[in-house]
Each structure stands twice: as structure tokens, then as C-alpha cells.
Design an enzyme around this catalytic site. Structure first.
Site, mmCIF file in Angstrom:
data_model
loop_
_atom_site.group_PDB
_atom_site.id
_atom_site.type_symbol
_atom_site.label_atom_id
_atom_site.label_comp_id
_atom_site.label_asym_id
_atom_site.label_seq_id
_atom_site.Cartn_x
_atom_site.Cartn_y
_atom_site.Cartn_z
ATOM 1 C CE1 TYR A 156 -32.353 37.641 -29.034
ATOM 2 C CE2 TYR A 156 -31.538 38.362 -31.166
ATOM 3 C CZ TYR A 156 -32.491 37.705 -30.401
ATOM 4 O OH TYR A 156 -33.582 37.109 -31.014
ATOM 5 C CE LYS A 160 -32.153 34.141 -30.020
ATOM 6 N NZ LYS A 160 -33.088 33.062 -29.679
HETATM 7 P P1 NAD Z 1 -41.090 37.217 -26.126
HETATM 8 O O1 NAD Z 1 -40.309 38.021 -25.162
HETATM 9 O O2 NAD Z 1 -42.470 37.667 -26.482
HETATM 10 O O3 NAD Z 1 -41.134 35.694 -25.648
HETATM 11 C C1 NAD Z 1 -40.038 35.059 -25.051
HETATM 12 C C2 NAD Z 1 -40.554 34.027 -24.088
HETATM 13 O O4 NAD Z 1 -39.441 33.394 -23.435
HETATM 14 C C3 NAD Z 1 -41.422 34.631 -22.988
HETATM 15 O O5 NAD Z 1 -42.560 33.812 -22.830
HETATM 16 C C4 NAD Z 1 -40.518 34.592 -21.763
HETATM 17 O O6 NAD Z 1 -41.235 34.506 -20.567
HETATM 18 C C5 NAD Z 1 -39.735 33.313 -22.054
HETATM 19 N N1 NAD Z 1 -38.511 33.206 -21.240
HETATM 20 C C6 NAD Z 1 -37.518 34.110 -21.079
HETATM 21 N N2 NAD Z 1 -36.591 33.648 -20.220
HETATM 22 C C7 NAD Z 1 -37.008 32.407 -19.830
HETATM 23 C C8 NAD Z 1 -36.498 31.423 -18.945
HETATM 24 N N3 NAD Z 1 -35.342 31.606 -18.251
HETATM 25 N N4 NAD Z 1 -37.181 30.267 -18.799
HETATM 26 C C9 NAD Z 1 -38.344 30.061 -19.470
HETATM 27 N N5 NAD Z 1 -38.899 30.961 -20.297
HETATM 28 C C10 NAD Z 1 -38.230 32.125 -20.470
HETATM 29 O O7 NAD Z 1 -40.221 37.122 -27.463
HETATM 30 P P2 NAD Z 1 -40.588 36.522 -28.899
HETATM 31 O O8 NAD Z 1 -40.472 37.648 -29.846
HETATM 32 O O9 NAD Z 1 -41.821 35.701 -28.861
HETATM 33 O O10 NAD Z 1 -39.311 35.578 -29.121
HETATM 34 C C11 NAD Z 1 -39.337 34.170 -29.008
HETATM 35 C C12 NAD Z 1 -38.015 33.612 -29.521
HETATM 36 O O11 NAD Z 1 -37.834 33.998 -30.877
HETATM 37 C C13 NAD Z 1 -36.789 34.152 -28.757
HETATM 38 O O12 NAD Z 1 -35.811 33.141 -28.630
HETATM 39 C C14 NAD Z 1 -36.294 35.262 -29.671
HETATM 40 O O13 NAD Z 1 -34.924 35.519 -29.499
HETATM 41 C C15 NAD Z 1 -36.595 34.653 -31.027
HETATM 42 N N6 NAD Z 1 -36.689 35.630 -32.106
HETATM 43 C C16 NAD Z 1 -37.664 36.593 -32.087
HETATM 44 C C17 NAD Z 1 -37.719 37.515 -33.138
HETATM 45 C C18 NAD Z 1 -38.765 38.594 -33.190
HETATM 46 O O14 NAD Z 1 -38.648 39.500 -34.033
HETATM 47 N N7 NAD Z 1 -39.795 38.565 -32.374
HETATM 48 C C19 NAD Z 1 -36.801 37.447 -34.171
HETATM 49 C C20 NAD Z 1 -35.822 36.441 -34.146
HETATM 50 C C21 NAD Z 1 -35.781 35.539 -33.103
#
Ligand code: NAD
Length: 250
Positions: A156, A160
Site C-alpha cells: 500500500y 501511494k
Molecule cells: P473504501 O474501501 O471504503 O473505498 C474504496 C472504494 O474503491 C470502494 O468503493 C471499492 O469498491 C473501490 N474499488 C476497489 N477496487 C476497485 C476497482 N478495481 N475498480 C473500481 N473500484 C474499486 O476506502 P476509503 O477509506 O473510502 O478509501 C478511498 C481512497 O482513499 C482509497 O484510495 C484509499 O487508499 C484512500 N485513503 C483512505 C484513507 C482512510 O483513512 N480512509 C486514508 C488515506 C487514503
């Protein structure tokens, strides 16, 4: 200074839950017509209805960001319905949590294919539409783990970090087409994927290490999203906006 997105068409990948849903609602609330993308279109129905009831416009498409054919089909359907894109939020992402010595080549491929190659593929397809249209804004959702590291998330962190460099490289090349490319680096934001962990004891302990002493909520990213999506960020490209309650200061 205004965050008005009236007349703009925005695509949010991974819009079925978590940050993606919030990004879509926020863009729609500021006037953008929003293309909601997820692997299973059925999962987007509630969100499309909520946006519609609030007076916004949303169009749901199936898209797997690891599959170029699915991206092409989704973008073509969306353009037919709402017109070419002005804004892309490259949000879809996954994490595999394992010690480095147990991480398999399949884990590596799955995470890198989604978080890095997926962003490359969708951004390239979107940028072709934006170039024809005369400009646009691409927002890559990276993470503080693009620069910081914690255990169990080696693939991961690599994905990123790679995305932050892809962000800079795309920004450099796409400026001549009036396309801005920026990233958001969120800290720990409470979403369905991690809320259970943050209720556990190690999770509570981790929250105490955040200088602001709380988890972020999806709405904490609204300001960064609107800044980068709108003309308020007109002179920003290749930038990274960190939204982490001070976590990366430690
Ligand atoms: P989440 O798991 O709730 O949402 C991720 C979404 O991506 C889901 O809707 C999933 O179905 C979709 N997805 C995964 N693989 C896919 C694919 N091959 N094609 C299309 N859609 C796909 O996670 P989140 O917390 O909402 O995270 C969203 C983004 O933010 C991610 O990129 C994550 O790395 C980033 N992020 C999240 C956090 C956090 O603390 N939540 C922190 C930093 C970065």
C-alpha cells in the site's frame, strides 16, 4: 473566491462507499454533474438517488479501474449521457495488511494494479477527453502513507508513494493542455473499511498519536477537494494537499 462547479462534469472512481461517496455528494452539492463509478453499478443506486433528491445530477457506471476495456466503456457511456469530463477524482483503492515477509506477488499485483496502474489508466482516458474539451482537473487520492510508513502495509505504501510521483509527472506533461493534476494525502479518516479497527484498543491508541487527537471524517476532505476541483485552485498543479490532523508532523 468560489467553489462553484455548475456546468462541470466530474467522475469519481470507487464511489460506492467511504470517501468516494462523500466526494461525489460534495461535488454534486456544488453544481457538478457526477459520474459515479464502481465495479458493481447496483451498489451506486442509493447514492445516485440521494444526489438526485438533493437536486443534483448523477449517472452510475460500472468500472473496474484495473481493466482498460471497462474504463473505455464507462467513459464513453458517461460522455454520451453528461458530456466529456472536466474533473476526475481517482479515488478507488485497496490495502492488503500483512507482514512484508508474507506479502505474496499476487498481493503486490492486486494493490499496485488498483492503486497505481488504475489511477494511470483512468487518468489517461479522462485526460484525452479533457484535452479535447480544453482543460480539466485531475485529483489523485494518495495517502500520508505515500511518504510515511507503518508496518503491515508495504505494498500500500509503495502504491501511494508511486502515485505521488505519477501525480507530478502527469502535472508536468498535461499543463500544456490546461489540465491541472494534484493529489490529496489524507491521514486516518473514518470509513467503513477501518471503523471497526479504530474502535479496538490498538486503534484507540493510534488515535492518541494524532496531534489533533481525533480521527478525520470524510467531510474533513471537502475543502481540499473543492479547492483542487474548482478555479480557486487555478494556479495549483503537481501539488499535494495533506489533510491529516497533524499526523505527519510527529
Ligand atoms: P473504501 O474501501 O471504503 O473505498 C474504496 C472504494 O474503491 C470502494 O468503493 C471499492 O469498491 C473501490 N474499488 C476497489 N477496487 C476497485 C476497482 N478495481 N475498480 C473500481 N473500484 C474499486 O476506502 P476509503 O477509506 O473510502 O478509501 C478511498 C481512497 O482513499 C482509497 O484510495 C484509499 O487508499 C484512500 N485513503 C483512505 C484513507 C482512510 O483513512 N480512509 C486514508 C488515506 C487514503
Amino acid at each position: 473566491m468560489s467553489f462553484d462547479l455548475t456546468g462541470k462534469v466530474a467522475l469519481v472512481t470507487g464511489a460506492s462507499q467511504g470517501l468516494g461517496s462523500r466526494f461525489a455528494e460534495t461535488l454534486a452539492a456544488h453544481g457538478a454533474s457526477v459520474v459515479l463509478a464502481a465495479r458493481q453499478k447496483a451498489k451506486l443506486e442509493n447514492l445516485a438517488a440521494t444526489i438526485g433528491e438533493a437536486g443534483g445530477t448523477a449517472f452510475a457506471v460500472s468500472m473496474d479501474v484495473t481493466d482498460p476495456a471497462s474504463i473505455r466503456e464507462a467513459l464513453s457511456a458517461a460522455a454520451g449521457e453528461l458530456g466529456p469530463l472536466d474533473i476526475l477524482v481517482n479515488n478507488a483503492g485497496i490495502a492488503v495488511q500483512k507482514p512484508f515477509l508474507e506479502m505474496t506477488p499476487e498481493d503486490y499485483d492486486q494493490v499496485l494494479d488498483t492503486n497505481l496502474k488504475g489511477c494511470f489508466l483512468v487518468a489517461q482516458a479522462a485526460a484525452l477527453q479533457m484535452k479535447e474539451k480544453g482543460g480539466g482537473s485531475i485529483i489523485n487520492i494518495s495517502s500520508i502513507l505515500g511518504t510515511e510508513v507503518i508496518g503491515m502495509l508495504s505494498t500500500y505504501c509503495a502504491s501511494k508513494g508511486g502515485l505521488l510521483q505519477l501525480n507530478r509527472a502527469m502535472a508536468l506533461e498535461l499543463t500544456r493542455f490546461n489540465i491541472r493534476v494534484n493529489a490529496i494525502a489524507p491521514g486516518y479518516i473514518e470509513t467503513p473499511i477501518n471503523s471497526e479497527f479504530f474502535q479496538s484498543q490498538p486503534g484507540q491508541q493510534m488515535i492518541r498519536t494524532i496531534p489533533q487527537r481525533r480521527l478525520g471524517q470524510p467531510h474533513d476532505l471537502d475543502g481540499a477537494l473543492l479547492l483542487l476541483a474548482s478555479d480557486a485552485g487555478a494556479y495549483m498543479t503537481g501539488s499535494v494537499v495533506t489533510v491529516d490532523g497533524g499526523f505527519s508532523l510527529r
